[in-house]
Design a protein around this motif. Structure first.
Motif, PDB file in Angstrom:
ATOM      1  N   LEU A  43       3.653 -24.078 -20.133  1.00  0.00           N
ATOM      2  CA  LEU A  43       2.219 -24.228 -20.396  1.00  0.00           C
ATOM      3  C   LEU A  43       1.845 -23.706 -21.777  1.00  0.00           C
ATOM      4  CD1 LEU A  43       0.751 -23.229 -16.929  1.00  0.00           C
ATOM      5  CD2 LEU A  43       0.789 -25.513 -17.956  1.00  0.00           C
ATOM      6  N   SER A  44       2.527 -22.669 -22.218  1.00  0.00           N
ATOM      7  CA  SER A  44       2.265 -22.111 -23.540  1.00  0.00           C
ATOM      8  C   SER A  44       2.730 -23.053 -24.648  1.00  0.00           C
ATOM      9  CB  SER A  44       2.968 -20.761 -23.660  1.00  0.00           C
ATOM     10  OG  SER A  44       2.855 -20.254 -24.957  1.00  0.00           O
ATOM     11  N   LEU A  45       3.913 -23.622 -24.470  1.00  0.00           N
ATOM     12  CA  LEU A  45       4.476 -24.520 -25.486  1.00  0.00           C
ATOM     13  C   LEU A  45       3.869 -25.918 -25.451  1.00  0.00           C
ATOM     14  CD1 LEU A  45       8.236 -23.540 -25.123  1.00  0.00           C
ATOM     15  CD2 LEU A  45       6.709 -22.946 -27.009  1.00  0.00           C
ATOM     16  N   TYR A  46       3.465 -26.361 -24.263  1.00  0.00           N
ATOM     17  CA  TYR A  46       2.939 -27.713 -24.080  1.00  0.00           C
ATOM     18  C   TYR A  46       1.616 -27.624 -23.310  1.00  0.00           C
ATOM     19  CZ  TYR A  46       7.713 -28.678 -25.400  1.00  0.00           C
ATOM     20  OH  TYR A  46       8.916 -28.704 -26.066  1.00  0.00           O
ATOM     21  N   PRO A  47       0.546 -27.175 -23.969  1.00  0.00           N
ATOM     22  CA  PRO A  47      -0.721 -26.897 -23.275  1.00  0.00           C
ATOM     23  C   PRO A  47      -1.354 -28.111 -22.596  1.00  0.00           C
ATOM     24  CG  PRO A  47      -0.980 -26.688 -25.664  1.00  0.00           C
ATOM     25  CD  PRO A  47       0.478 -26.875 -25.395  1.00  0.00           C
ATOM     26  N   ARG A  48      -1.032 -29.317 -23.032  1.00  0.00           N
ATOM     27  CA  ARG A  48      -1.617 -30.494 -22.370  1.00  0.00           C
ATOM     28  C   ARG A  48      -1.105 -30.656 -20.942  1.00  0.00           C
ATOM     29  NH1 ARG A  48      -1.234 -35.722 -25.715  1.00  0.00           N
ATOM     30  NH2 ARG A  48       0.958 -35.246 -25.466  1.00  0.00           N
ATOM     31  N   LEU A  49      -0.019 -29.969 -20.595  1.00  0.00           N
ATOM     32  CA  LEU A  49       0.494 -29.999 -19.229  1.00  0.00           C
ATOM     33  C   LEU A  49      -0.523 -29.407 -18.256  1.00  0.00           C
ATOM     34  CD1 LEU A  49       2.877 -30.474 -17.266  1.00  0.00           C
ATOM     35  CD2 LEU A  49       3.712 -28.205 -17.907  1.00  0.00           C
ATOM     36  N   ARG A  50      -1.339 -28.489 -18.741  1.00  0.00           N
ATOM     37  CA  ARG A  50      -2.324 -27.798 -17.899  1.00  0.00           C
ATOM     38  C   ARG A  50      -3.267 -28.780 -17.201  1.00  0.00           C
ATOM     39  NH1 ARG A  50      -3.072 -22.581 -17.700  1.00  0.00           N
ATOM     40  NH2 ARG A  50      -1.922 -22.220 -19.604  1.00  0.00           N
ATOM     41  N   GLN A  51      -3.540 -29.916 -17.821  1.00  0.00           N
ATOM     42  CA  GLN A  51      -4.452 -30.894 -17.217  1.00  0.00           C
ATOM     43  C   GLN A  51      -3.897 -31.483 -15.925  1.00  0.00           C
ATOM     44  OE1 GLN A  51      -4.941 -33.867 -20.260  1.00  0.00           O
ATOM     45  NE2 GLN A  51      -2.880 -34.648 -20.024  1.00  0.00           N
ATOM     46  N   HIS A  52      -2.608 -31.276 -15.675  1.00  0.00           N
ATOM     47  CA  HIS A  52      -1.978 -31.816 -14.468  1.00  0.00           C
ATOM     48  C   HIS A  52      -1.713 -30.757 -13.406  1.00  0.00           C
ATOM     49  CE1 HIS A  52      -1.452 -35.845 -15.997  1.00  0.00           C
ATOM     50  NE2 HIS A  52      -1.070 -35.319 -17.148  1.00  0.00           N
ATOM     51  N   LEU A  53      -2.315 -29.583 -13.532  1.00  0.00           N
ATOM     52  CA  LEU A  53      -2.155 -28.554 -12.503  1.00  0.00           C
ATOM     53  C   LEU A  53      -3.075 -28.870 -11.333  1.00  0.00           C
ATOM     54  CD1 LEU A  53      -1.975 -25.259 -14.595  1.00  0.00           C
ATOM     55  CD2 LEU A  53      -0.101 -26.685 -13.736  1.00  0.00           C
ATOM     56  N   ALA A  54      -2.617 -28.605 -10.130  1.00  0.00           N
ATOM     57  CA  ALA A  54      -3.404 -28.921  -8.939  1.00  0.00           C
ATOM     58  C   ALA A  54      -4.658 -28.067  -8.859  1.00  0.00           C
ATOM     59  CB  ALA A  54      -2.556 -28.746  -7.681  1.00  0.00           C
ATOM     60  N   GLY A  55      -4.575 -26.793  -9.175  1.00  0.00           N
ATOM     61  CA  GLY A  55      -5.737 -25.913  -9.134  1.00  0.00           C
ATOM     62  C   GLY A  55      -6.157 -25.564  -7.720  1.00  0.00           C
ATOM     63  N   ASP A  56      -7.250 -24.852  -7.626  1.00  0.00           N
ATOM     64  CA  ASP A  56      -7.758 -24.392  -6.338  1.00  0.00           C
ATOM     65  C   ASP A  56      -8.894 -25.252  -5.802  1.00  0.00           C
ATOM     66  OD1 ASP A  56      -5.987 -22.247  -6.390  1.00  0.00           O
ATOM     67  OD2 ASP A  56      -7.403 -20.984  -7.480  1.00  0.00           O
ATOM     68  N   ARG A  57      -9.305 -26.227  -6.561  1.00  0.00           N
ATOM     69  CA  ARG A  57     -10.408 -27.076  -6.116  1.00  0.00           C
ATOM     70  C   ARG A  57      -9.936 -28.011  -5.008  1.00  0.00           C
ATOM     71  NH1 ARG A  57     -11.792 -29.199 -11.912  1.00  0.00           N
ATOM     72  NH2 ARG A  57      -9.602 -29.479 -11.656  1.00  0.00           N
ATOM     73  N   PRO A  58     -10.880 -28.487  -4.189  1.00  0.00           N
ATOM     74  CA  PRO A  58     -10.506 -29.448  -3.146  1.00  0.00           C
ATOM     75  C   PRO A  58      -9.881 -30.700  -3.761  1.00  0.00           C
ATOM     76  CG  PRO A  58     -12.769 -28.690  -2.849  1.00  0.00           C
ATOM     77  CD  PRO A  58     -12.287 -28.153  -4.169  1.00  0.00           C
ATOM     78  N   ALA A  59      -8.981 -31.301  -3.030  1.00  0.00           N
ATOM     79  CA  ALA A  59      -8.290 -32.502  -3.500  1.00  0.00           C
ATOM     80  C   ALA A  59      -9.288 -33.629  -3.760  1.00  0.00           C
ATOM     81  CB  ALA A  59      -7.262 -32.948  -2.464  1.00  0.00           C
ATOM     82  N   THR A  60      -9.193 -34.234  -4.926  1.00  0.00           N
ATOM     83  CA  THR A  60     -10.078 -35.341  -5.283  1.00  0.00           C
ATOM     84  C   THR A  60      -9.288 -36.563  -5.711  1.00  0.00           C
ATOM     85  OG1 THR A  60     -10.209 -34.531  -7.552  1.00  0.00           O
ATOM     86  CG2 THR A  60     -11.927 -33.803  -6.038  1.00  0.00           C
ATOM     87  N   GLY A  61      -8.036 -36.635  -5.341  1.00  0.00           N
ATOM     88  CA  GLY A  61      -7.198 -37.734  -5.778  1.00  0.00           C
ATOM     89  C   GLY A  61      -6.572 -37.413  -7.119  1.00  0.00           C
ATOM     90  N   GLY A  62      -5.894 -38.361  -7.693  1.00  0.00           N
ATOM     91  CA  GLY A  62      -5.254 -38.155  -8.989  1.00  0.00           C
ATOM     92  C   GLY A  62      -3.840 -37.630  -8.843  1.00  0.00           C
ATOM     93  N   SER A  63      -3.304 -37.097  -9.918  1.00  0.00           N
ATOM     94  CA  SER A  63      -1.922 -36.628  -9.912  1.00  0.00           C
ATOM     95  C   SER A  63      -1.864 -35.157 -10.288  1.00  0.00           C
ATOM     96  CB  SER A  63      -1.086 -37.452 -10.891  1.00  0.00           C
ATOM     97  OG  SER A  63      -1.597 -37.321 -12.192  1.00  0.00           O
ATOM     98  N   TYR A  64      -0.742 -34.532  -9.930  1.00  0.00           N
ATOM     99  CA  TYR A  64      -0.532 -33.138 -10.278  1.00  0.00           C
ATOM    100  C   TYR A  64       0.955 -32.902 -10.467  1.00  0.00           C
ATOM    101  CZ  TYR A  64       0.714 -32.574  -5.363  1.00  0.00           C
ATOM    102  OH  TYR A  64       1.306 -32.692  -4.145  1.00  0.00           O
TER     103      TYR A  64
END
Length: 106
Positions: A43-64
């Motif tokens: 994540l530090s070297l490739y910060p755009r990867l962060r946009q694909h983290l699942a996170g704690d929010r409810p599932a809304t579709g998309g990819s992770y």
């Protein structure tokens, strides 16, 4: 002092644009590093990867993104180890999450 480890992360085709087109990324991490440290380094070297983290929010579709380990690494983690050793290959996957379904009867 713990010896450094060389860990390789295999990148799937859909994520390669985030990794400058690379199929695999080699990382040098401290010998005491765990799988979470490897992911933080990515994540530090490739910060755009962060946009694909699942996170704690409810599932809304998309990819992770998902980081997979081989069975040897998983066994080592279960026994309290780091799950890493030099030459270990970790695999990133881009998984799809189904869109939320509407409540039944609606």
């Amino acid at each position: 002092m713990a010896r450094a480890l060389d860990v390789n992360v295999v990148i799937p085709p859909p994520l390669r644009p985030l990794f400058e087109g690379r199929r695999e990324v080699s990382l040098g991490v401290p010998g005491s590093a765990g799988v979470g440290d490897v992911f933080e380094t990515l994540l530090s070297l490739y910060p755009r990867l962060r946009q694909h983290l699942a996170g704690d929010r409810p599932a809304t579709g998309g990819s992770y993104v998902h980081l997979a380990l081989d069975s040897h690494s998983l066994e080592e983690l279960a026994l309290g180890g780091t799950g890493l050793s030099t030459g270990r290959r970790l695999h990133l996957f881009l998984l799809s999450r189904p869109p939320p379904s509407s409540p039944s009867g609606a």
